[in-house]
Design a protein around this motif. Structure first.
Motif, PDB file in Angstrom:
ATOM      1  N   ALA A   1     -77.236  -9.018  -2.606  1.00 22.10           N
ATOM      2  CA  ALA A   1     -76.520  -8.691  -3.841  1.00 22.10           C
ATOM      3  C   ALA A   1     -77.420  -7.935  -4.816  1.00 22.10           C
ATOM      4  N   ARG A   2     -78.690  -8.295  -4.904  1.00 21.12           N
ATOM      5  CA  ARG A   2     -79.636  -7.626  -5.818  1.00 21.12           C
ATOM      6  C   ARG A   2     -79.784  -6.152  -5.440  1.00 21.12           C
ATOM      7  N   SER A   3     -79.818  -5.861  -4.157  1.00 17.43           N
ATOM      8  CA  SER A   3     -79.921  -4.465  -3.707  1.00 17.43           C
ATOM      9  C   SER A   3     -78.685  -3.669  -4.094  1.00 17.43           C
ATOM     10  N   VAL A   4     -77.524  -4.274  -3.925  1.00 18.14           N
ATOM     11  CA  VAL A   4     -76.269  -3.614  -4.301  1.00 18.14           C
ATOM     12  C   VAL A   4     -76.254  -3.367  -5.809  1.00 18.14           C
ATOM     13  N   GLU A   5     -76.649  -4.367  -6.584  1.00 17.28           N
ATOM     14  CA  GLU A   5     -76.678  -4.225  -8.044  1.00 17.28           C
ATOM     15  C   GLU A   5     -77.598  -3.087  -8.470  1.00 17.28           C
ATOM     16  N   LEU A   6     -78.736  -2.987  -7.813  1.00 17.51           N
ATOM     17  CA  LEU A   6     -79.683  -1.930  -8.155  1.00 17.51           C
ATOM     18  C   LEU A   6     -79.130  -0.555  -7.790  1.00 17.51           C
TER      19      LEU A   6
ATOM     20  N   VAL B   1     -75.975   0.280  -7.707  1.00 16.00           N
ATOM     21  CA  VAL B   1     -74.947   0.553  -8.716  1.00 16.00           C
ATOM     22  C   VAL B   1     -75.614   1.015 -10.013  1.00 16.00           C
ATOM     23  N   LYS B   2     -76.687   0.344 -10.404  1.00 14.95           N
ATOM     24  CA  LYS B   2     -77.417   0.722 -11.622  1.00 14.95           C
ATOM     25  C   LYS B   2     -77.913   2.164 -11.512  1.00 14.95           C
TER      26      LYS B   2
END
Length: 110
Positions: free
Chosen positions: A3-8, A10-11
């Motif tokens: 999830a952290r990779s996806v969030e990054l 998206v950022k």
């Protein structure tokens, strides 16, 4: 994918909307990598700007000119335009020149 990779990711992608300086060096690099066409040779930049106009061919010419100049001026107002030293040293001067030339051309009706 975590999830952290996806969030990054998206950022990074959302940051290309305004290209403002980030607190993340990777985001700054991602944004700069989105804009190298701006610092291309004048001939290549002209081809790019012509393709932008073609993409918006359905837009009234006067409306396109106003909107395009507004967007170019937003980029020109950024200090610095490129956030990473690599892109800044390599492309900032030519990008600014290309965009100023395009604005001049647009104002002359080109």
């Amino acid at each position: 994918v975590e999830a952290r990779s996806v969030e990054l990711c998206v950022k990074h992608i959302l940051a290309t909307k305004d290209h403002k300086k980030s607190d993340n060096a990777d985001t700054d690099l991602f944004c700069d990598a989105d804009m190298p066409i701006l610092g291309e040779t004048p001939g290549n930049y002209t081809k790019y700007s012509e393709s932008v106009r073609a993409e918006f061919s359905a837009v009234d010419p006067a409306d396109f000119t106003r909107g395009r100049i507004r967007e170019l001026e937003k980029l020109l107002d950024m200090e610095p335009m490129f956030k990473t030293m690599y892109f800044r040293q390599k492309l900032e001067v030519s990008a600014r020149r290309n965009m100023m030339d395009e604005i001049g051309n647009l104002l002359r009706g080109g």
